[in-house]
Design a protein around this motif. Sequence first.
Motif: not given
Length: 331
Positions: A32-58
Motif C-alpha cells: 500500500f502506498r498510503n500517500d496522497l498526490p499534491p492537491a491544488w486546483h487552478r481556475f479563473r475569476i475574470g482576469e484573475f488566476e486563482a489556485t486552491v491549495l490543500s493544507d490537508g484534512a482537519l
Amino acid sequence: MNGLSRRALLGATAGSAIAGLALPGAEAAAPFRNDLPPAWHRFRIGEFEATVLSDGALPLGDPTDSFLGVEAGEIRKMLTDNFLPPGAATLAQNALVLNTGRQLVLFDTGMGDSMGEASRMFGPTTGQLLRNMRAAGIDPAQIDMVIATHAHCDHIWALVDANGNRNFPNAQVAIAEADLRFWTDEANKRGPDFMTAFIDGARKNLAPYRDRMVMVRDGQEVIPGVTAVAAPGHTVGHHCYIISSGDRIVMNTGDLAHHQLLLLRRPGLEFSFDTDPKLSAVTRTRLLDRIARDRYAVLSYHFPWPGLGHVLREGDGYGWLPATINTTLVE
C-alpha cells in the motif's frame, strides 16, 4: 466458421490457458502506498488566476462535541441521512492563491509546523500547504501579501517555520486589527483549554510581520479587486473577502460556516471554537442569505475539497451545490 471468428476463438483459448499458469512473481503483493498526490486546483475569476491549495484534512472527532444547540441524536441523524459518518467530522482546509497580474496574494496559510506538538493537535494530516504550493509551481517567496480571514491556528500558523523564520519573506500580512489585538493579548488566556495554544501561536506567527501589517476594514478594498466583509462571531475580527474581476465575483467565506451540511441546513447551530457563538450564528445567517440572494460563487475554507460552489436557499436553511472541478467555476 470464418477466418476472423476462428482466430478470435483461438486467441481467447490461448489467453485462458496462459491465465491459468502460475508465472514467477505474479502473486507478489504490491505494498500500500498510503500517500496522497499534491492537491491544488487552478481556475479563473475574470482576469484573475486563482489556485486552491490543500493544507490537508482537519479531523474534529465526534461532531456532537463541536456542533452545539440540538440533541446529539439529531446531529448524527443528519449526517447518516446524507451518507456521512455520524461519529467523526473531518473538515477540509482550502487556502487560496490569487494572481491579479500585479500581485500574488495568499488567503490563509494552514496549520504549518511552527508550534511543534501544538501544530499537530488535530493530527498528522494538516500542514501540507507549502508542499502543495510548490507542487503548483508557486514559490512562497513570490507571495506579496497574506490575507488572514482570522487568527486561528489553521489559518495563520504557517506564517513562520518552527524556528520563527518567515515562510513568506517578501509578504505583507493583512488582518483585522480586532483579531490582531485579541489573539496577541496574554490576558485572553482563559476559558477553553485551546486558548493558551492559540494565543501563543498567534504571537509567534504574527510578530515577525509586525513591521509589514495592513489593517483590513469592512467594505474597503485590501488590494484592487479584493474587498473585506466583516463577519464577526467566529472571532472578534473574522472577515470574508469578495473577489471581483470583470463581471465575475467569488466570496472567500473563510470560517463563516465550517460544515457544508450541519451549519447550512441549521445555520443557528453553535460551533465550539467560536469566540461568540450566538453572534457567529447571526452573522452566518445574514451573509448566507446575501450569498444565496446575490448568487455569488463561494470558496469555503472548510467545505469538501476544493471548497468551490454555490449556496442556495433550502427550506429554513441553505444547501451546498459543489462545483465540478474539472470545469471552470466562474468563467
